[in-house]
Design an enzyme around this catalytic site. Sequence first.
Site, mmCIF file in Angstrom:
data_model
loop_
_atom_site.group_PDB
_atom_site.id
_atom_site.type_symbol
_atom_site.label_atom_id
_atom_site.label_comp_id
_atom_site.label_asym_id
_atom_site.label_seq_id
_atom_site.Cartn_x
_atom_site.Cartn_y
_atom_site.Cartn_z
ATOM 1 N N GLU A 186 0.794 -1.229 0.000
ATOM 2 C CA GLU A 186 0.000 0.000 0.000
ATOM 3 C C GLU A 186 0.828 1.282 0.000
ATOM 4 O O GLU A 186 0.498 2.242 0.697
ATOM 5 C CB GLU A 186 -0.948 0.014 1.209
ATOM 6 C CG GLU A 186 -1.922 -1.149 1.222
ATOM 7 C CD GLU A 186 -2.962 -1.036 2.343
ATOM 8 O OE1 GLU A 186 -4.155 -1.121 2.025
ATOM 9 O OE2 GLU A 186 -2.580 -0.880 3.516
ATOM 10 N N ILE A 187 1.874 1.328 -0.785
ATOM 11 C CA ILE A 187 2.609 2.593 -0.912
ATOM 12 C C ILE A 187 1.759 3.556 -1.735
ATOM 13 O O ILE A 187 1.293 3.218 -2.818
ATOM 14 C CB ILE A 187 3.975 2.395 -1.599
ATOM 15 C CG1 ILE A 187 4.829 1.417 -0.798
ATOM 16 C CG2 ILE A 187 4.701 3.732 -1.751
ATOM 17 C CD1 ILE A 187 6.138 1.066 -1.482
#
Lengths: 562, 562
Positions: free
Chosen positions: B341-342
Site C-alpha cells: 500500500e505505498i
Amino acid sequence: MAPSRYVGILALVAGCLLPSGVHALWPIPHTLETGTTALTVSPFFYFDVQVEGAPLDLYEAVSQAQYYLANDKLGRLVVGRGANDTTALVGANTLSTLTLSLMSGATVEPIASEAVKPLGTRSEEYTLTIPADGSAATLVANSTLGLYRGLTTFNQLFYYYGGVTYTLLAPIAITDTPAYPFRGFALDTARNYYPVTDILRTLDAMSWVKINTFHWHITDSQSFPLEVAQYPELAINGAYSPQEVYTPSDVQYIIQYAGARGIDVLLEVDTPGHTSIIAATYPDYVACFDETPWATYANEPPAGQLRFALPEVVNFTASLLASIASTVPSSYFSTGGDELNTPCYTNDYPTQLQLNSTNTTLNDALNTFTLATHGALIAEGKTPVVWEEMVLDWNITLSNETIVMVWISSEDALAVAERGLRLVQAPSNYFYLDCGAGAWLGDDPTGNSWCDPFKTWSESYTFDPLANLTEAQYELVLGGEQLLWSEQSGPENLDPIVWPRAASSAEIFWSAQQPTGAPLNVTEALPRLQDLRFRMVQRGLKPISLQPYWCAIRPDACDLTA
Amino acid sequence: MAFFRYLIILPLIAGCLLPSGVQALWPIPTTLETGLTTLKISSAFYFDVQVEGAPSDLRDAVAQSQYYLENDKLGRLVVGRGANDTAAFATAMTLSKLTLFLANGAAVEPISSEAVKPLGTRSEEYALVIPADGSAATLTANSTLGLYRGLTTFNQLFYYYGGVTYTLLAPISIKDTPAYPFRGLGLDTSRHYYPVSDIQRTLDAMSWVKASINTFHWHITDSQSFPLEVAQYPELAIKGAYSPQEVYTASDVQYIVQYAAARGIDVMMEIDTPGHTAIMAAAYPEYVACFEASPWAFFSGEPPAGQLRFALPEVANFTASLLTNIAKTLPSHYFSTGGDEINKNCYTNDHPTQQQLKRTGMTLNGALDTFTQITHGALIAQGKTPVVWEEMALDWNVTLSNETIVMVWISSADAAALVEKGFRIIQAPSDYFYLDTGAGEWLGDNPTGSSGPFRTWSEAYTFDPLANLTEAQYELVFGGEQILWSEQSGPQNVDPIVWPRAASSAEIFWSGKQPTGAALNVAEALPRLHDVRYRMVQRGINAIPLQPQWCAFRPDACDMNA
C-alpha cells in the site's frame, strides 16, 4: 418540581456548542449545561444521602458509585491522556460532597421496587448540579430509581490523571429524563448457556448506560435451562447438563441484582414454536420432534413444536407459564410466538385428529391456545409480550394491552401500530447483535448469516424509532432493544459481541435527540462512545475496539472525510 | 529407521473408514489407524524420555503435556458427554507410559533451535503408536521438534469422564508429516497493543492445533504506533508507542521469541516499510512525507497519512540500519520489510522527495528499487531472507533476490502472477484468511460502510493453496497464514476473533488432505473443529462457539441438508 425548573432555565443556554469534554456522557442527557472550570474530587469526597428511610439498595448503589469514582481511573481520550490538564488542576476548587435527595412528597421505595413498576409509571428523571466553586453538588429525583440514574451520570463526568480525579467542565447542570420507557437488551441463553456471573456482568454494563429491561430469552428448542419447581423434568432432561441450569435461586438472584440496578427482567418462554427440547420430557406434547429434513419443519435444527391444538398441551403450557411468571416481579412476560412452522402439523396425527374432531382450523386452535396461555398470565397480573408474527401472520385475539416486539424488519412497525398495539423496536436489520458471523450450519461454507451484515454501532445508531409512523402512533412505541441470539455466541465472546454496540439503542431510546434538539448524529456520538468503551474496559468489561487507539485519542481524525 | 517403517505399513490400511471418535485430532494426521478398544490412562502414567541429552525445552514440553493430560478433562462431544462410555471402563486396559525416542542418528537439539531452522530443513514428522493391550506407547521422531508435534497429537487423543481419562479407539497408529513448511498466524500489534501475556496465550493456542502453526508473523509496527523498543533508536518507541506501558521492550521480544520457539514456533517479525510508517515522524519528522496530511484518504489507505521519504539517501540508510538492528536480535531466518500500500500521491508534492528525484534524474520506482536493495541487502548481510507483500513484486519494478518470499494478501487470484515470476509465496489472501473482516466500517461518520463479509472457519477451510497453479509451480507455495489486523481488535476480543477460526489454515497447510487421500471437507471437519474448540475452552481460551451446543453434541445433525 425541580426538573421542570431546570428545563426552563437550561433551554436558554441549550443552543451553545458543547465543549469536547462532554465526550464522557452516554446516553446524552435531556438538557446539559457545562462550564470551563476545572474541579477536582476531594480525597475525602462522600455521598450525602439525605433521604429519610433510604432503602438498602440505594446505599449499595452509592457505595458502587463511590467505588467507580475511586477506581475508574479513566484518562481523557486525548493525546497525553490528560497530561496537559495538570496545570489547570493546580489551585482548582475541590468537590467534597454530592447530596442526594428526593423531591418533597416522593415516596421512598427500594430501587428494585421502582424498577419493576409498569412502564410509564416509573420515575427515572433526575437533576444533577455541580457548582464550580467546590460547594456541594446535588442530585435530586422523584424516586430512588431517578437517584440511581443520576449516580450513573455522575460517575461518567470525571477523568483521572496522576492521582487526581477531575472534570474540566464545571459548573455542570443536568436535567434528564428518558424519551422512551422501555430500553432493553435481550440475551438468548438456550442455544448456548451463560453462567450466572456472565449475566451479572452484563447487567452491570447495562446499568452503566441506563438500559432498564433485561429481556431474557431463557429457553428454546435446543435447551431448557430453566428449573421450574412444578416441572423439574424440563430442565433435568432439557438442560445441556446439570451444571448448565438456572435454578429458582439463580433466577431470583439475577432478578434482585437487576432490580437493584434499575433493570426489570422480562422473561420469555417462547411458545408454541421453539420448544423442541420439551419433548425430552413430554414427548406427547411435541409435534415433528427431531424431524428431518429439519429445514422443512423449523428455521433451525432441531425441529419440534408444541401440539398447541391439544387441550392437554394448552393446559400444560398455561400452567407452565403461570408457574414461572408467578415467581418473577415484572409486570411483563413474553410468550414468544415467532416462527411457527405449519408443515410441522400437516402430518402430525394427534394435531390433525384434534382439528378434525373439533372442526377447527390451525389458526383457531392457536387462538384458543393463546387465549388460554395469555389468560393465565393476565390472571397472574402480567401483561403478555409477543413477537410480531402473532399479530401480523395469525388471526388471533390479543388483549389490547399486549406488547408486540418487531424483529423481522423495521418495516413491520407500521403494520403493528396500525393494529393499535404497543410495540418494542427490536428489528433484526438494525439491532441484532449476532448477524454477520457467517452461516453456522454445517456443510455450508459459502453461506451467510441470514441477517447479514454485521450491525455496527453506528448503523444501529441511525435507527429511527418513529420512521413511517404517524404522530398519533408515536405513543405506541414503548422503546426498543438490541439482542444477542446465541447460535454462535457464549460466555467466551459475550462482552466483545455485545459491547459497546448495545449502547447504541440505549441512547436512541433514552436521549432520542441531542440536548440542542438536533437529531442524534454518529459523528457527534463517536467520541462519547469511545469514552464509554474505555470506561467499560477500566471496569473490567471486554468491549471491542471501535477504531485504532490512534483514532480514539484524536476525535474526528479518522472520520471518513477527515 | 523407525519412522520409515510406519510409512510402509500404514498405507495398507489407510483406506478404511475413520471411526467417529477421531473427532479429536486437528490437524488430521497424514496417516491414521485406530481400533475400537477402550484404553484408560493410568493414574501413574508417565512420559519416558529416552533421548540422550534431552534439552530442557523438551522436558518442559513433556511436563506441559502431562499437565494437559491431567487437566484437559474434556468430555466427549456426544449427548451425555461420555456417560455411556463408563461400562467399557471396568475391563479396559491401562496405559502407563509413552516412550519418546529419536530415530537413530538424529541430532539432539533444543526444540527452540529446530523451530527456527530455514523452511524446508526442519524435521516435524513423527510416528505415534498406542497399543491396545496397555503396553507402552511410543513416540518416535527425527528431531525434538518432531517429538513436540507428536506430544501435541497425543494430548488430543484422550477424553475424560467421571475421573477417567481414556480413548475408545485403541490401538492407535499415527504417522504424520506436514504438507507445507510454513503455517502461520499474523497479528498486528500496532493499531492496538496486546500485552505480552495475550501474545503468550495466543502462542500456546497456536501450538495446540497439533503444533501445526509454526510461524508467528508479528506485524509489530505501523502508522498508528511503534511499540517496539529498539536499542539504537529508542526515540521511536518513546515517541511512537501509544504509552510508555504499551511497549515491547527488548527483553519482552526475547521472551516471546523464546516462548514461541519452545512451542515449535518461529517468530517472523515485520517492520512495514516504506509505507505504514507515519508515526516515525514523531521521532524523525524529516524522514516522513505527507505526515498527517488531510484528507487522509488521498494520501493513505487509512489514517494517519505518512510514509518514509525513501528517495532520500539518509532515509534509506536509516531504514537499513533500523531493520538490521532489529533483525540481528532475532534467531529467525526470515524478516519482513512489508512494502504494501505505498501511496504515490504522498510524494507528488513532497518537496524533499521531488528535489531528490530531480537532482538524481530518478523515477519514484527507481528510488524504491534503490531503497529496497539497500534495506534488503543489509538484511541479507545479516543472514536473513527478506519477506515482502505482493505489491513489491506485482506493482513495482523492483529487483528482489530470488530467495525473497512474497506474501499474497489482496486476493487469492494474485498467487498465479507471483509464481509466474518464480517467487516463493505464502498464501495470506484477504478473501479467505483475514480474520478482521466482517466487523463493518470503523472509520467515523460512515454508518453504512462495509468491511466485506466475515470469513467463517468453513469458508477459510475451502481455500485451495494450489488453485490456478501448474504442477511445476506447486513447490513455490511455502504455506499460508490467517491474519488479524487490529483496527477493531485488541486484548478484549483476541481469543474469540482468532479461535477456533485460525485453525482452518493450520489444517490446510499441515494436512493438505484427509488420511484417506480425499480432499479436505467441511462436513467431515466440523466435528473435529468442535473438539478443538471445546478443548481450547478447557485450557482457558475464549474461543467462539461454532454452533448451538445442541449441534456440537450431535455431529452432522445441524448440517444444511440434515
